[in-house]
Motif scaffolding. Structure first.
Motif, PDB file in Angstrom:
ATOM      1  N   LEU A  32      -7.046   6.372   0.809  1.00  0.00           N
ATOM      2  CA  LEU A  32      -6.536   6.591   2.168  1.00  0.00           C
ATOM      3  C   LEU A  32      -5.173   7.249   2.070  1.00  0.00           C
ATOM      4  O   LEU A  32      -4.323   6.829   1.288  1.00  0.00           O
ATOM      5  CB  LEU A  32      -6.427   5.263   2.916  1.00  0.00           C
ATOM      6  N   THR A  34      -3.381   9.139   5.151  1.00  0.00           N
ATOM      7  CA  THR A  34      -2.561   9.205   6.355  1.00  0.00           C
ATOM      8  C   THR A  34      -2.679   7.981   7.244  1.00  0.00           C
ATOM      9  O   THR A  34      -1.945   7.853   8.206  1.00  0.00           O
ATOM     10  CB  THR A  34      -2.932  10.441   7.191  1.00  0.00           C
ATOM     11  N   THR A  35      -3.585   7.091   6.951  1.00  0.00           N
ATOM     12  CA  THR A  35      -3.801   5.927   7.794  1.00  0.00           C
ATOM     13  C   THR A  35      -3.502   4.652   7.028  1.00  0.00           C
ATOM     14  O   THR A  35      -3.618   4.606   5.807  1.00  0.00           O
ATOM     15  CB  THR A  35      -5.252   5.918   8.327  1.00  0.00           C
ATOM     16  N   GLY A  36      -3.103   3.628   7.766  1.00  0.00           N
ATOM     17  CA  GLY A  36      -2.779   2.356   7.132  1.00  0.00           C
ATOM     18  C   GLY A  36      -3.999   1.545   6.760  1.00  0.00           C
ATOM     19  O   GLY A  36      -3.975   0.770   5.822  1.00  0.00           O
ATOM     20  N   ARG A  38      -8.641   1.033   7.767  1.00  0.00           N
ATOM     21  CA  ARG A  38      -9.787   1.428   8.581  1.00  0.00           C
ATOM     22  C   ARG A  38     -10.843   0.341   8.561  1.00  0.00           C
ATOM     23  O   ARG A  38     -10.983  -0.400   7.593  1.00  0.00           O
ATOM     24  CB  ARG A  38     -10.367   2.759   8.128  1.00  0.00           C
ATOM     25  N   ASN A  49      -4.690   0.596   3.094  1.00  0.00           N
ATOM     26  CA  ASN A  49      -3.980   1.515   2.218  1.00  0.00           C
ATOM     27  C   ASN A  49      -2.923   0.741   1.430  1.00  0.00           C
ATOM     28  O   ASN A  49      -2.038   0.126   2.022  1.00  0.00           O
ATOM     29  CB  ASN A  49      -3.319   2.605   3.072  1.00  0.00           C
ATOM     30  N   ILE A  64      -1.187  -3.999  10.456  1.00  0.00           N
ATOM     31  CA  ILE A  64      -2.341  -3.130  10.216  1.00  0.00           C
ATOM     32  C   ILE A  64      -3.622  -3.961  10.153  1.00  0.00           C
ATOM     33  O   ILE A  64      -4.649  -3.582  10.724  1.00  0.00           O
ATOM     34  CB  ILE A  64      -2.131  -2.309   8.927  1.00  0.00           C
ATOM     35  N   HIS A  67      -4.632  -4.982  13.611  1.00  0.00           N
ATOM     36  CA  HIS A  67      -5.204  -3.831  14.319  1.00  0.00           C
ATOM     37  C   HIS A  67      -6.664  -3.631  13.923  1.00  0.00           C
ATOM     38  O   HIS A  67      -7.544  -3.457  14.776  1.00  0.00           O
ATOM     39  CB  HIS A  67      -4.375  -2.573  13.995  1.00  0.00           C
ATOM     40  N   GLU A  68      -6.924  -3.674  12.624  1.00  0.00           N
ATOM     41  CA  GLU A  68      -8.299  -3.481  12.150  1.00  0.00           C
ATOM     42  C   GLU A  68      -9.194  -4.656  12.545  1.00  0.00           C
ATOM     43  O   GLU A  68     -10.381  -4.474  12.813  1.00  0.00           O
ATOM     44  CB  GLU A  68      -8.320  -3.272  10.634  1.00  0.00           C
ATOM     45  N   HIS A  83     -10.263   3.262  20.098  1.00  0.00           N
ATOM     46  CA  HIS A  83      -8.865   3.270  20.518  1.00  0.00           C
ATOM     47  C   HIS A  83      -8.683   3.464  22.012  1.00  0.00           C
ATOM     48  O   HIS A  83      -7.750   2.926  22.594  1.00  0.00           O
ATOM     49  CB  HIS A  83      -8.095   4.358  19.762  1.00  0.00           C
ATOM     50  N   TYR A 100      -0.215   1.899  16.434  1.00  0.00           N
ATOM     51  CA  TYR A 100      -0.143   2.860  15.333  1.00  0.00           C
ATOM     52  C   TYR A 100       0.616   2.230  14.176  1.00  0.00           C
ATOM     53  O   TYR A 100       1.405   1.325  14.364  1.00  0.00           O
ATOM     54  CB  TYR A 100       0.585   4.138  15.762  1.00  0.00           C
ATOM     55  N   CYS A 101       0.400   2.776  12.982  1.00  0.00           N
ATOM     56  CA  CYS A 101       1.190   2.308  11.841  1.00  0.00           C
ATOM     57  C   CYS A 101       2.327   3.297  11.584  1.00  0.00           C
ATOM     58  O   CYS A 101       2.323   4.416  12.084  1.00  0.00           O
ATOM     59  CB  CYS A 101       0.322   2.143  10.600  1.00  0.00           C
TER      60      CYS A 101
END
Length: 151
Positions: A32, A34-36, A38, A49, A64, A67-68, A83, A100-101
């Protein structure tokens, strides 16, 4: 932090903030960029990540994961897990999860290469991100030949 510790942390956060168990696999994924993290719909797993721990503290990692877990629990219940869905936004607020992270790009991006071309007749300059074959193109202003100044 190891995979087992991450798995345990995700399970603890799931029961603490959502009151429901996390019955799937949580793992680190170094691919991974660009994202923290998924949530994978196919198998219900969560990937995080590992760069998050290197750049930030455990609080960012917990954010993170929460969020997931919002994606996870809503999807498992058949509610709106994307989202833009209202269910998702409400659950983020309810659990105090971040939308967002923080940015994860560590390396400085080098500037893009600009190719410069000029018309032989009128001198009009063309700046392009991609190279072009000067034998195939003509000037749009005077129909003259184009030459490559530098790449």
């Amino acid at each position: 932090m190891k995979q087992q510790e991450l798995q345990k942390l995700v399970q603890e956060l799931s029961t603490e903030f959502f009151g429901k168990p996390f019955n799937h696999i949580a793992s680190f994924n170094p691919r991974l960029r660009t994202t923290g993290g998924r949530y994978k719909l196919q198998d219900g797993s969560i990937e995080v990540n590992p760069t998050v721990l290197e750049l930030y503290d455990v609080d960012e990692l917990i954010g993170i994961i929460k969020h997931e877990l919002c994606h996870y629990h809503l999807h498992q219940e058949g509610k709106g897990y994307r989202h833009g869905d209202i269910d998702f936004k409400e659950l983020l607020k309810k659990t105090n999860s971040p939308r967002y992270c923080k940015p994860l790009v560590t390396e400085i991006r080098k500037p893009k290469k600009i190719h410069l071309y000029r018309c032989k007749s009128c001198g009009l300059e063309y700046k392009r991100k991609r190279r072009m074959d000067v034998r195939k193109y003509r000037c749009g202003k005077c129909n003259g030949n184009i030459i490559n100044i530098h790449s």
